[in-house]
Motif scaffolding. Structure first.
Motif, PDB file in Angstrom:
ATOM      1  N   ARG A  15       0.840  -1.200   0.000  1.00 22.15           N
ATOM      2  CA  ARG A  15       0.000   0.000   0.000  1.00 22.15           C
ATOM      3  C   ARG A  15       0.874   1.249   0.000  1.00 22.15           C
ATOM      4  NH1 ARG A  15      -5.310  -0.454   0.641  1.00 22.15           N
ATOM      5  NH2 ARG A  15      -5.515   1.617   1.600  1.00 22.15           N
ATOM      6  N   ASP A  32      -7.031   3.714  -2.129  1.00 22.22           N
ATOM      7  CA  ASP A  32      -8.053   2.777  -2.620  1.00 22.22           C
ATOM      8  C   ASP A  32      -8.675   3.274  -3.917  1.00 22.22           C
ATOM      9  OD1 ASP A  32      -7.609   1.152  -0.442  1.00 22.22           O
ATOM     10  OD2 ASP A  32      -9.270   1.962   0.733  1.00 22.22           O
ATOM     11  N   VAL A  54     -14.833   2.061  -2.664  1.00 17.80           N
ATOM     12  CA  VAL A  54     -13.923   2.819  -1.810  1.00 17.80           C
ATOM     13  C   VAL A  54     -14.570   3.187  -0.482  1.00 17.80           C
ATOM     14  CG1 VAL A  54     -12.496   4.901  -1.635  1.00 17.80           C
ATOM     15  CG2 VAL A  54     -12.697   3.704  -3.823  1.00 17.80           C
TER      16      VAL A  54
END
Length: 530
Positions: A15, A32, A54
């Motif tokens: 991430r 996201d 999201v």
């Protein structure tokens, strides 16, 4: 999975978004959103698609969605007008149109524990944790409402990303940290298992229209709580509140972790370059006095002697020169500005995306009659690190240099929103005070200059400005007291030195106000100089 486009690397496992070798700080929702757009780049994605994935179908305003899309574009250098990478299709939706290379991350077994062998025997002991190593454990949701989990986890993820931007920091990744979610933990065991010095824990509770967040930093080896903070405020837009809270925590933790590392470094018999850097930063944070700056510069120079390639020590040493020139500690401030600019340009050749280097270069340009260019450098610094509150302060100084005094306070308020207890806030208060003095808002000027001294009494220039302003308004007793306090900090200061090095304005009214300030300083007892 990793996706490569232009100079960016987008890592969905870790991430993380990287531009070249630099980590780009983005919030979890923005990550996201980018993730979904990139994965679905072969088609147009609708507004409902984004909200469903999201935001898990929660009601989201058009403004909030637009804000996150703009943040996604900013993170990847894609302006809303050009739309090189994310295209908005009116009444249809959005599509990622950049050329993407997709690479599957290989499966690698976890690394073996690192051991060192003691000279007295062969019993293995774990290697000592890296300096400034920290894990942000998942914050606890005390609201009793599972719907709040997304916000709580978002705070944890954003803090993990933002703390990784602290110079010299080693931050445990999100995936590892979240393996402890919902579990009772012992910080010493966490420290041993993850080999980190610090643990950040917290909790979030929402009741009615109120919101409370608690956070605490703990030393894993001693279990001593080094710092704690609480936010208690009305629950407004949670997404915007998340950004504000994370910025405030990251800025405060930056200072607290530096202090903790400096205390450790003081006990070291053989400090290395980073140990010396942390010790120098503590003196830099104490105040802008000749004594503090000399101590700070000594640590940075010693650090660079041990490691000439230490970027952070080089930037910090340049900051000392910027402070020396800006605070009128020598008759020729330009010498310090030239030294700082040369050092910062050298740093940016090696680290072109260093936020503080860009910010300090902007500060030099503002102080050397290139205010518009300096403001642009500070905006670039903020694009690289959205938490860099000091950049907002310098933009305010730039507006002062451009005689746009009414705009200065707004930029300082932006800085305070990100870092309300910042060690540099006393400078920002002084900028507003001087802007108000120039625009003849006398009571406001006194208020802000007084706040500057209260925030940090170890700044001689704030005392001199306050003394001159007080004398202009007839308060001679307090003016002389403030002048004495300033001279106790910097005996070499003179009105002549100030006059030589101060900003030059095209506005005759502003120049006339400066003459009144000089007269106020004389009346307060500040020496004229030769």
């Amino acid at each position: 999975m990793r996706y490569f486009f232009e100079e960016y690397a987008f890592d969905t496992d870790r991430r993380e978004l990287h531009r070249g070798t630099n980590l780009v700080s983005i919030t979890p929702q923005v990550f996201d959103l980018l993730d979904y757009l990139i994965r679905n780049r072969e088609r147009v994605v609708t507004k409902d698609d984004l909200i469903s994935v999201v935001w898990n179908g929660r009601i989201v305003s058009d403004t909030a969605l637009t804000t996150r899309l703009n943040a996604a574009r900013a993170a990847i250098g894609d302006g809303g007008d050009k739309q090189r990478l994310i295209r908005t299709l009116p009444r249809k939706g959005f599509r990622f149109i950049g050329s993407v290379q997709e690479v599957q991350r290989p499966v690698v077994p976890p690394p073996a524990d690192v051991w060192v062998e003691r000279s007295s025997d062969t019993v293995p002991t774990p290697a000592s944790p890296p300096r400034l190593s920290i894990v942000v454990l998942p914050f606890a949701n005390l609201s009793g409402d599972p719907e709040q989990d997304y916000f709580v986890d978002g705070v944890t993820e954003s803090l993990t990303t933002d703390l990784s931007r602290i110079a010299g920091a080693f931050v445990i990744g999100r995936s590892t940290a979240f393996s402890f979610k919902g579990k009772a933990v012992d910080v010493r065991e966490i420290g041993r298992e993850l080999n980190v010095r610090y643990v950040l824990e917290g909790s979030v509770q929402r009741g009615g229209n109120r919101f409370r967040l608690n956070a605490q930093l703990t030393d894993t080896q001693t279990r001593i709580h080094l710092w704690a903070e609480r936010f208690d405020k009305p629950a407004a837009d949670l997404l915007d509140m998340q950004d504000e809270i994370v910025s405030r925590l990251a800025n405060t933790l930056n200072a607290e972790l530096i202090n903790a590392e400096a205390r450790r470094a003081e006990r070291s018999h053989r400090p290395d370059a980073m140990d010396l850097y942390f010790q120098g930063r503590v003196f830099l944070n104490k105040g802008v006095t000749p004594a503090f700056l000399a101590r700070a510069k000594d640590f940075f120079v010693r650090g660079l002697a041990l490691d000439p390639d230490n970027i952070e020590a080089a930037v910090a040493a340049a900051q000392v020169d910027v402070s020396m020139g800006s605070s009128f500690m020598t008759d020729d401030g330009s010498v310090h500005f030239k030294a700082a600019e040369s050092a910062l340009n050298s740093v940016l050749l090696r680290a072109p995306n260093h936020p503080r280097a860009h910010m300090l270069l902007g500060a030099v340009q503002i102080r050397t009659s290139r205010a518009a260019k300096g403001i642009a450098e500070c905006h670039l610094a903020l694009a690289l690190d959205r938490n860099l509150a000091d950049a907002h302060g310098f933009i305010g100084l730039g507006k002062y240099a451009l005689e746009r005094g009414d705009e200065v306070e707004g930029h300082v308020q932006d800085a305070l929103r990100l870092s309300p207890r910042d060690t540099r806030a006393f400078l920002w208060f002084m900028f507003v005070g001087m802007a108000k003095l120039m625009t003849k808002a006398d009571l406001g000027a006194l208020d802000w200059l007084r706040r500057s001294i209260e925030a940090n009494p170890n700044h001689a220039l704030s005392h001199f400005h306050f003394a001159g302003a007080l004398a202009m308004m007839g308060n001679l007793k307090e003016a002389r007291s403030s002048a004495e306090a300033g001279l106790a900090l910097d005996r070499s200061f003179t009105i002549r030195r100030y006059r030589i090095n101060v900003f030059r304005f095209d506005n005759p009214e502003w120049m006339a106000r400066l003459e009144q300030l000089y007269e106020g300083m004389r009346t307060a007892g500040i020496p004229e100089g030769q």
